[in-house]
Design a protein around this motif. Structure first.
Motif, mmCIF file in Angstrom:
data_model
loop_
_atom_site.group_PDB
_atom_site.id
_atom_site.type_symbol
_atom_site.label_atom_id
_atom_site.label_comp_id
_atom_site.label_asym_id
_atom_site.label_seq_id
_atom_site.Cartn_x
_atom_site.Cartn_y
_atom_site.Cartn_z
ATOM 1 N N ILE A 2 11.249 -7.255 -10.166
ATOM 2 C CA ILE A 2 10.063 -6.407 -9.937
ATOM 3 C C ILE A 2 9.601 -5.769 -11.249
ATOM 4 C CG2 ILE A 2 9.300 -4.275 -8.822
ATOM 5 C CD1 ILE A 2 11.068 -5.079 -6.415
ATOM 6 N N GLN A 3 10.540 -5.223 -12.026
ATOM 7 C CA GLN A 3 10.138 -4.567 -13.274
ATOM 8 C C GLN A 3 9.635 -5.587 -14.298
ATOM 9 O OE1 GLN A 3 12.327 -0.688 -14.309
ATOM 10 N NE2 GLN A 3 13.939 -1.954 -13.422
ATOM 11 N N HIS A 4 10.256 -6.765 -14.349
ATOM 12 C CA HIS A 4 9.771 -7.811 -15.261
ATOM 13 C C HIS A 4 8.329 -8.174 -14.916
ATOM 14 C CE1 HIS A 4 9.745 -11.578 -17.629
ATOM 15 N NE2 HIS A 4 9.017 -12.030 -16.603
ATOM 16 N N MET A 5 8.051 -8.314 -13.642
ATOM 17 C CA MET A 5 6.710 -8.744 -13.225
ATOM 18 C C MET A 5 5.670 -7.649 -13.479
ATOM 19 S SD MET A 5 7.748 -10.893 -9.788
ATOM 20 C CE MET A 5 6.112 -11.546 -9.447
ATOM 21 N N ILE A 6 6.037 -6.408 -13.199
ATOM 22 C CA ILE A 6 5.085 -5.314 -13.457
ATOM 23 C C ILE A 6 4.808 -5.206 -14.960
ATOM 24 C CG2 ILE A 6 4.801 -2.805 -13.389
ATOM 25 C CD1 ILE A 6 6.315 -2.837 -10.731
ATOM 26 N N ALA A 7 5.859 -5.373 -15.770
ATOM 27 C CA ALA A 7 5.673 -5.307 -17.234
ATOM 28 C C ALA A 7 4.829 -6.468 -17.736
ATOM 29 C CB ALA A 7 7.037 -5.313 -17.921
ATOM 30 N N SER A 8 4.685 -7.533 -16.925
ATOM 31 C CA SER A 8 3.934 -8.716 -17.354
ATOM 32 C C SER A 8 2.464 -8.672 -16.937
ATOM 33 C CB SER A 8 4.572 -9.985 -16.752
ATOM 34 O OG SER A 8 5.895 -10.153 -17.200
ATOM 35 N N MET A 9 2.032 -7.642 -16.221
ATOM 36 C CA MET A 9 0.628 -7.651 -15.776
ATOM 37 C C MET A 9 -0.263 -6.893 -16.752
ATOM 38 S SD MET A 9 0.424 -5.235 -12.362
ATOM 39 C CE MET A 9 1.022 -3.534 -12.311
ATOM 40 N N LYS A 10 -1.487 -7.371 -16.863
ATOM 41 C CA LYS A 10 -2.445 -6.784 -17.797
ATOM 42 C C LYS A 10 -2.805 -5.355 -17.388
ATOM 43 C CE LYS A 10 -4.774 -10.966 -19.472
ATOM 44 N NZ LYS A 10 -6.053 -11.724 -19.519
ATOM 45 N N ASP A 11 -3.281 -4.600 -18.376
ATOM 46 C CA ASP A 11 -3.586 -3.197 -18.127
ATOM 47 C C ASP A 11 -4.789 -3.004 -17.213
ATOM 48 O OD1 ASP A 11 -1.490 -2.324 -19.614
ATOM 49 O OD2 ASP A 11 -2.647 -2.091 -21.456
ATOM 50 N N ASP A 12 -5.747 -3.936 -17.239
ATOM 51 C CA ASP A 12 -6.951 -3.718 -16.445
ATOM 52 C C ASP A 12 -6.943 -4.542 -15.156
ATOM 53 O OD1 ASP A 12 -7.011 -6.016 -17.887
ATOM 54 O OD2 ASP A 12 -8.942 -5.693 -18.837
ATOM 55 N N THR A 13 -6.815 -5.848 -15.286
ATOM 56 C CA THR A 13 -6.951 -6.725 -14.117
ATOM 57 C C THR A 13 -5.615 -7.097 -13.479
ATOM 58 O OG1 THR A 13 -6.876 -8.654 -15.554
ATOM 59 C CG2 THR A 13 -9.062 -7.765 -15.027
ATOM 60 N N GLY A 14 -4.505 -6.666 -14.019
ATOM 61 C CA GLY A 14 -3.196 -7.153 -13.600
ATOM 62 C C GLY A 14 -2.854 -6.819 -12.162
ATOM 63 N N ARG A 15 -2.360 -7.815 -11.444
ATOM 64 C CA ARG A 15 -1.830 -7.599 -10.108
ATOM 65 C C ARG A 15 -0.614 -8.491 -9.925
ATOM 66 N NH1 ARG A 15 -6.629 -10.543 -11.286
ATOM 67 N NH2 ARG A 15 -7.159 -12.017 -9.645
ATOM 68 N N VAL A 16 0.323 -7.979 -9.118
ATOM 69 C CA VAL A 16 1.615 -8.647 -8.896
ATOM 70 C C VAL A 16 1.812 -8.861 -7.405
ATOM 71 C CG1 VAL A 16 4.110 -8.298 -8.937
ATOM 72 C CG2 VAL A 16 2.759 -7.776 -10.973
ATOM 73 N N GLY A 17 2.263 -10.056 -7.039
ATOM 74 C CA GLY A 17 2.679 -10.314 -5.670
ATOM 75 C C GLY A 17 4.055 -10.930 -5.690
ATOM 76 N N VAL A 18 5.014 -10.322 -4.996
ATOM 77 C CA VAL A 18 6.390 -10.810 -5.050
ATOM 78 C C VAL A 18 7.004 -10.767 -3.659
ATOM 79 C CG1 VAL A 18 7.228 -8.497 -5.708
ATOM 80 C CG2 VAL A 18 8.647 -10.517 -6.167
ATOM 81 N N VAL A 19 7.774 -11.809 -3.337
ATOM 82 C CA VAL A 19 8.511 -11.879 -2.079
ATOM 83 C C VAL A 19 9.871 -11.221 -2.294
ATOM 84 C CG1 VAL A 19 9.417 -13.403 -0.281
ATOM 85 C CG2 VAL A 19 7.375 -14.076 -1.582
ATOM 86 N N MET A 20 10.251 -10.304 -1.409
ATOM 87 C CA MET A 20 11.514 -9.581 -1.575
ATOM 88 C C MET A 20 12.208 -9.394 -0.228
ATOM 89 S SD MET A 20 12.706 -8.367 -4.484
ATOM 90 C CE MET A 20 12.350 -9.434 -5.863
ATOM 91 N N PRO A 21 13.531 -9.204 -0.229
ATOM 92 C CA PRO A 21 14.211 -8.828 1.014
ATOM 93 C C PRO A 21 13.888 -7.377 1.346
ATOM 94 C CG PRO A 21 15.743 -8.758 -0.818
ATOM 95 C CD PRO A 21 14.458 -9.314 -1.363
ATOM 96 N N HIS A 22 13.992 -7.013 2.620
ATOM 97 C CA HIS A 22 13.681 -5.643 3.017
ATOM 98 C C HIS A 22 14.567 -4.609 2.328
ATOM 99 C CE1 HIS A 22 10.886 -5.659 6.688
ATOM 100 N NE2 HIS A 22 10.796 -6.847 6.119
ATOM 101 N N GLY A 23 15.742 -5.056 1.857
ATOM 102 C CA GLY A 23 16.657 -4.117 1.225
ATOM 103 C C GLY A 23 16.040 -3.332 0.080
ATOM 104 N N VAL A 24 15.086 -3.919 -0.651
ATOM 105 C CA VAL A 24 14.487 -3.203 -1.781
ATOM 106 C C VAL A 24 13.686 -2.003 -1.302
ATOM 107 C CG1 VAL A 24 14.340 -5.301 -3.170
ATOM 108 C CG2 VAL A 24 12.351 -4.580 -1.841
#
Length: 504
Positions: A320-342
């Motif tokens: 999750i943190q790797h993906m958020i750090a990889s999104m652009k400052d203006d248009t960046g959006r992240v979609g990730v599949v995760m177990p409910h545990g998170v």
């Protein structure tokens, strides 16, 4: 352009039957879970060779005796096929067929830098692993099929490849999660992230490349030019990364970058000493990854520790943190599949969740039905993060419970087109469009979430949501972390007691 006007085009069922027959040629000496390592390279080799022949015929038709190798290479052939490395050369070999095939594939990769690693690492000459009779049967099955534009359209070939991926996923059982995400889930996630022409897209755990292919489909379906997309994927498994490359080529894509490597220890998409940023960051990464490399993250040079280093034995919040750090400052959006545990685990993960929520980057939590995946039957969720949230959604999180929208299946459940549309509408419009028994949703303020100690369990906010089933792997990981922390604390206490003169 049609070279052979009398060519009979294959239908989708005909092509699928041929491909499945190719896989069955290996049944017996090869485990079903390993079919993909053998079938896909041979299929891709056939496609490269047939297309070279097709384009050569076209060049000869256009230039006649004036055709030179330089003209053909520059204007007609995307790939070089060295002499002696065509399909007919390998299929016509009577003995040591595996050695001949391996040599041809190696030489094609050497002649085409873009194809480096695309054929994987199978030792074709090893007859103990793959008897020559099985390899010959595999080649014989493909031989009558022409995989050039006169006989197979690009869409048909891409669909057939997807068909094989699904079949291999069925045969692989839980291992399928390493390379295949059900396409209805991919379709929903891409639809939510809404890729635009010109977007830079990355999947840091790209598997067979399904997310990237669907991104192209989404842009093309909305009337945009998919060639304007810049697609990137990283995958740690050699065979799977090769499958992703073949998948994209067979879907008619040429401008993409699939890199093999460990995303946590060696991220491949960096520039000028920092992590590269993208418009769309999308992934279905492996859940609850152990030994993912926490020790190196204490001083991560790529700035991915946005809050804290995740537990050493559970890498969910590293993704999750790797993906958020990889999104652009203006248009960046992240979609990730995760177990409910998170959504509710405590300890370090609870602290990271609190920290990320306080940054107001989480836009939506979407709970999906049980048993959608080959690799796990536990309920999973989609987390949607956005660098710049719309004004009406700031300091709020949209919770969507879609657990009741699915088509029951014998082994796996699935989402119908109507299910995908209902969940997408709930996300985009923030409205319940299908009434009782369908999708439920609610916007929740960050203040209310803080009042629940930053617990994101959907059942806390939507009464209809079933309490998440226990994530056993995650619970064990949390237990191991807690036990290790207790032992570390006891060692420190013992040392201090001894230093103070007590017999610990």
């Amino acid at each position: 352009m049609t070279i052979n006007g009398n060519a009979q085009r294959l239908t989708q069922p005909e092509l699928e039957r041929t491909l499945w027959a190719a896989a069955n040629a290996l049944r017996g000496p090869v485990d079903a879970g390993d079919f993909k390592a053998y079938v896909f390279p041979v299929m891709f080799f056939k496609w490269v060779s047939d297309n070279w022949d097709y384009r050569h015929a076209r060049a000869v038709s256009d230039w006649g005796d004036d055709l030179t190798p330089e003209i053909e290479c520059a204007d007609y052939q995307p790939f070089v096929v060295p002499n002696g490395c065509h399909w007919s050369d390998v299929h016509g070999t009577a003995v040591n067929v595996g050695a001949k095939l391996g040599d041809a594939l190696d030489r094609i990769q050497e002649a085409n830098r873009d194809l480096a690693g695309v054929f994987g690492d199978v030792q074709w000459a090893n007859t103990d692993r793959l008897p020559e009779s099985a390899l010959t049967a595999l080649l014989d099955t493909f031989h009558p099929v022409r995989l050039d534009p006169d006989h197979v359209s690009g869409d048909l070939l891409g669909n057939a490849y997807e068909y094989l991926l699904r079949e291999f996923a069925e045969a692989s059982g839980k291992k399928a999660g390493e390379f295949f995400t059900p396409r209805h889930v991919v379709h929903l996630l891409v639809k939510i992230l809404d890729p635009k022409p010109g977007d830079e897209v990355v999947d840091p755990a790209c598997g067979s490349g399904g997310m990237l292919v669907e991104t192209v489909n989404a842009v093309r379906g909305s009337g945009g030019n998919p060639d304007s997309l810049r697609l990137h994927g990283q995958e740690i498994n050699l065979t799977t990364s090769a499958i992703a490359k073949m998948n994209l080529y067979l879907h008619g894509l040429e401008d993409f970058e699939i890199r093999r490597g460990d995303t946590f220890r060696d991220p491949k998409f960096t520039e000028r000493g920092r992590l590269r940023r993208f418009d769309v960051v999308i992934a279905n990464p492996p859940f609850s990854l152990q030994n993912w490399g926490a020790s190196a993250w204490a001083n991560d040079p790529w700035g991915r520790v946005l809050c804290e280093v995740p537990p050493a034995k559970n890498g969910d919040y590293a993704w999750i943190q790797h993906m958020i750090a990889s999104m652009k400052d203006d248009t960046g959006r992240v979609g990730v599949v995760m177990p409910h545990g998170v959504l509710f685990r405590g300890g370090k993960e609870g602290e990271i969740r609190r920290c990320l929520l306080e940054k107001d980057l989480l836009e939506a939590v979407i709970g999906l039905p049980n048993n959608l995946f080959y690799s796990t039957s536990i309920p999973v969720c989609l987390l949607i993060w956005r660098r710049t949230k719309a004004e009406g959604r700031k300091r709020r999180v949209l919770f969507v419970d879609a657990s009741k929208r699915f088509l029951p299946g014998k082994n796996q459940n699935s989402l119908s087109d109507a299910d995908v549309e209902a969940v997408h509408a709930a996300y985009v419009r923030g409205e319940d469009i299908d009434g009782d028994g369908g999708v439920n949703l609610r916007f929740v303020t960050l203040d209310e979430i803080a009042g629940n100690n930053f617990d994101l369990n959907i059942g806390r906010y939507i009464q209809s949501a079933a309490t998440a089933e226990v994530d056993v792997e995650a619970a064990l990981a949390a237990y191991r972390d807690a036990r290790e922390e207790l032992r570390a604390a006891e060692r420190v206490l013992d040392a201090k007691l001894k230093a103070a003169g007590f017999d610990a």
